[in-house]
Design a protein around this motif. Sequence first.
Motif, PDB file in Angstrom:
ATOM      1  N   LEU A  75       0.823  -1.208   0.000  1.00  0.00           N
ATOM      2  CA  LEU A  75       0.000   0.000   0.000  1.00  0.00           C
ATOM      3  C   LEU A  75       0.863   1.266   0.000  1.00  0.00           C
ATOM      4  CD1 LEU A  75      -2.944   0.708  -0.132  1.00  0.00           C
ATOM      5  CD2 LEU A  75      -3.046   0.676   2.344  1.00  0.00           C
ATOM      6  N   ALA A  76       2.011   1.218   0.662  1.00  0.00           N
ATOM      7  CA  ALA A  76       2.907   2.378   0.670  1.00  0.00           C
ATOM      8  C   ALA A  76       3.419   2.686  -0.744  1.00  0.00           C
ATOM      9  CB  ALA A  76       4.072   2.140   1.620  1.00  0.00           C
TER      10      ALA A  76
ATOM     11  N   ALA B  29       5.571   6.499   4.779  1.00  0.00           N
ATOM     12  CA  ALA B  29       5.433   5.435   5.777  1.00  0.00           C
ATOM     13  C   ALA B  29       4.288   4.527   5.362  1.00  0.00           C
ATOM     14  CB  ALA B  29       5.148   6.043   7.147  1.00  0.00           C
ATOM     15  N   GLU B  30       4.363   3.308   5.783  1.00  0.00           N
ATOM     16  CA  GLU B  30       3.309   2.343   5.455  1.00  0.00           C
ATOM     17  C   GLU B  30       1.981   2.880   5.956  1.00  0.00           C
ATOM     18  OE1 GLU B  30       1.613  -0.827   3.771  1.00  0.00           O
ATOM     19  OE2 GLU B  30       3.789  -0.677   3.812  1.00  0.00           O
ATOM     20  N   ARG B  31       1.072   3.062   5.044  1.00  0.00           N
ATOM     21  CA  ARG B  31      -0.264   3.517   5.406  1.00  0.00           C
ATOM     22  C   ARG B  31      -1.034   2.296   5.886  1.00  0.00           C
ATOM     23  NH1 ARG B  31       1.395   8.389   5.302  1.00  0.00           N
ATOM     24  NH2 ARG B  31       1.147   9.609   3.463  1.00  0.00           N
ATOM     25  N   GLY B  32      -1.746   2.464   6.976  1.00  0.00           N
ATOM     26  CA  GLY B  32      -2.496   1.350   7.513  1.00  0.00           C
ATOM     27  C   GLY B  32      -3.742   1.060   6.705  1.00  0.00           C
ATOM     28  N   GLY B  33      -4.230  -0.125   6.868  1.00  0.00           N
ATOM     29  CA  GLY B  33      -5.501  -0.485   6.254  1.00  0.00           C
ATOM     30  C   GLY B  33      -6.613  -0.037   7.185  1.00  0.00           C
ATOM     31  N   GLY B  34      -7.762  -0.639   7.038  1.00  0.00           N
ATOM     32  CA  GLY B  34      -8.883  -0.360   7.914  1.00  0.00           C
ATOM     33  C   GLY B  34      -9.372   1.070   7.855  1.00  0.00           C
ATOM     34  N   PRO B  35      -9.510   1.714   9.018  1.00  0.00           N
ATOM     35  CA  PRO B  35     -10.105   3.061   9.053  1.00  0.00           C
ATOM     36  C   PRO B  35      -9.316   4.102   8.259  1.00  0.00           C
ATOM     37  CG  PRO B  35      -9.914   2.160  11.267  1.00  0.00           C
ATOM     38  CD  PRO B  35      -9.227   1.212  10.341  1.00  0.00           C
ATOM     39  N   ASP B  36      -7.992   4.029   8.291  1.00  0.00           N
ATOM     40  CA  ASP B  36      -7.187   5.003   7.539  1.00  0.00           C
ATOM     41  C   ASP B  36      -7.453   4.881   6.035  1.00  0.00           C
ATOM     42  OD1 ASP B  36      -6.074   5.967   9.838  1.00  0.00           O
ATOM     43  OD2 ASP B  36      -4.211   4.816   9.643  1.00  0.00           O
TER      44      ASP B  36
ATOM     45  N   GLY C 117      -9.367   7.612   3.502  1.00  0.00           N
ATOM     46  CA  GLY C 117      -8.731   8.026   2.252  1.00  0.00           C
ATOM     47  C   GLY C 117      -9.566   7.634   1.046  1.00  0.00           C
ATOM     48  N   GLY C 118     -10.143   6.444   1.076  1.00  0.00           N
ATOM     49  CA  GLY C 118     -10.978   5.995  -0.034  1.00  0.00           C
ATOM     50  C   GLY C 118     -12.206   6.856  -0.218  1.00  0.00           C
ATOM     51  N   ILE C 119     -12.839   7.209   0.890  1.00  0.00           N
ATOM     52  CA  ILE C 119     -14.014   8.081   0.807  1.00  0.00           C
ATOM     53  C   ILE C 119     -13.616   9.436   0.243  1.00  0.00           C
ATOM     54  CG2 ILE C 119     -15.706   9.352   2.196  1.00  0.00           C
ATOM     55  CD1 ILE C 119     -15.780   6.868   4.064  1.00  0.00           C
ATOM     56  N   PHE C 120     -12.506   9.983   0.745  1.00  0.00           N
ATOM     57  CA  PHE C 120     -12.060  11.299   0.280  1.00  0.00           C
ATOM     58  C   PHE C 120     -11.728  11.292  -1.212  1.00  0.00           C
ATOM     59  CE2 PHE C 120      -8.598  14.190  -0.779  1.00  0.00           C
ATOM     60  CZ  PHE C 120      -9.203  15.403  -0.497  1.00  0.00           C
ATOM     61  N   PHE C 121     -10.887  10.358  -1.651  1.00  0.00           N
ATOM     62  CA  PHE C 121     -10.446  10.365  -3.048  1.00  0.00           C
ATOM     63  C   PHE C 121     -11.575  10.002  -4.007  1.00  0.00           C
ATOM     64  CE2 PHE C 121      -6.120   9.861  -1.152  1.00  0.00           C
ATOM     65  CZ  PHE C 121      -5.641  11.076  -1.586  1.00  0.00           C
TER      66      PHE C 121
ATOM     67  N   LEU D   4      -8.676   2.171  -2.241  1.00  0.00           N
ATOM     68  CA  LEU D   4      -8.599   2.370  -0.795  1.00  0.00           C
ATOM     69  C   LEU D   4      -9.892   1.953  -0.100  1.00  0.00           C
ATOM     70  CD1 LEU D   4      -6.695   5.767  -0.496  1.00  0.00           C
ATOM     71  CD2 LEU D   4      -5.828   3.480  -0.016  1.00  0.00           C
ATOM     72  N   LEU D   5     -11.028   2.174  -0.753  1.00  0.00           N
ATOM     73  CA  LEU D   5     -12.291   1.716  -0.178  1.00  0.00           C
ATOM     74  C   LEU D   5     -12.294   0.197  -0.028  1.00  0.00           C
ATOM     75  CD1 LEU D   5     -15.004   3.920  -1.952  1.00  0.00           C
ATOM     76  CD2 LEU D   5     -14.409   3.911   0.488  1.00  0.00           C
ATOM     77  N   ARG D   6     -11.813  -0.487  -1.038  1.00  0.00           N
ATOM     78  CA  ARG D   6     -11.749  -1.975  -0.974  1.00  0.00           C
ATOM     79  C   ARG D   6     -10.818  -2.417   0.155  1.00  0.00           C
ATOM     80  NH1 ARG D   6      -9.902  -4.316  -6.179  1.00  0.00           N
ATOM     81  NH2 ARG D   6     -10.090  -6.217  -4.987  1.00  0.00           N
ATOM     82  N   GLU D   7      -9.687  -1.702   0.302  1.00  0.00           N
ATOM     83  CA  GLU D   7      -8.738  -2.033   1.354  1.00  0.00           C
ATOM     84  C   GLU D   7      -9.349  -1.764   2.731  1.00  0.00           C
ATOM     85  OE1 GLU D   7      -5.128  -3.276   3.038  1.00  0.00           O
ATOM     86  OE2 GLU D   7      -5.639  -3.291   0.908  1.00  0.00           O
ATOM     87  N   GLY D   8     -10.053  -0.653   2.858  1.00  0.00           N
ATOM     88  CA  GLY D   8     -10.633  -0.269   4.142  1.00  0.00           C
ATOM     89  C   GLY D   8     -11.803  -1.137   4.557  1.00  0.00           C
ATOM     90  N   LEU D   9     -12.569  -1.595   3.571  1.00  0.00           N
ATOM     91  CA  LEU D   9     -13.735  -2.433   3.873  1.00  0.00           C
ATOM     92  C   LEU D   9     -13.408  -3.912   3.929  1.00  0.00           C
ATOM     93  CD1 LEU D   9     -16.405  -0.603   1.684  1.00  0.00           C
ATOM     94  CD2 LEU D   9     -16.139  -0.490   4.174  1.00  0.00           C
ATOM     95  N   GLY D  10     -12.257  -4.278   3.381  1.00  0.00           N
ATOM     96  CA  GLY D  10     -11.922  -5.705   3.276  1.00  0.00           C
ATOM     97  C   GLY D  10     -11.192  -6.281   4.417  1.00  0.00           C
TER      98      GLY D  10
END
Length: 172
Positions: free
Chosen positions: A3-4, A92-99, A103-107, A166-172
């Motif tokens: 993801l980074a 830096a490695e961006r975390g999954g989940g809420p972060d 980001g997915g919602i914003f972009f 990012l939405l897929r990453e955050g929801l998955g």
Amino acid sequence: MSLAREWTAFAGGVFALMGTSLAAAARRNAEDALSWERQWREAVGAPPPAPAPDDAARRRGLVLAYRFGGLFFAGIGLGLLWTAASGRAPFAERGGGPDALIGGIFFTAAGAALAYGAWLKGTRRGPRFLDGELLAQDAPLPLGERAARFCGRAMIVLFLAFGIRLLREGLG
């Protein structure tokens, strides 16, 4: 790809497209800036600068500033793309989940808003201010403006694609 590295590639793509667009539309942007300044002075009743400005010299300076600024941003973008392609990621490695979800919602929302704005504008064209040279509706756009339009549409696609990723990453 981590993801980074994807964040690095996304940032590189946006910077490269933004810089290319800025450099390609330099002449139109300089015309708009000079036109805006003239109209602003007329609207507020401000006198012209003490020595009457030489618009041709100012226009050349603005065009060069836009072109060099665009090349600067495009160079940063290409550097970030090279970094991502070579396997390194300066972010830096961006975390999954809420972060990733935020980001997915914003972009995705930003990409949708940009797409809606581009759709509303459609193929209308003309100077954004009262001065400037009007083109016939069926006249082809200058090459620089076509390149800038392409870059703008490519940035919309990039925002939407990365937002959905990012939405897929955050929801998955």
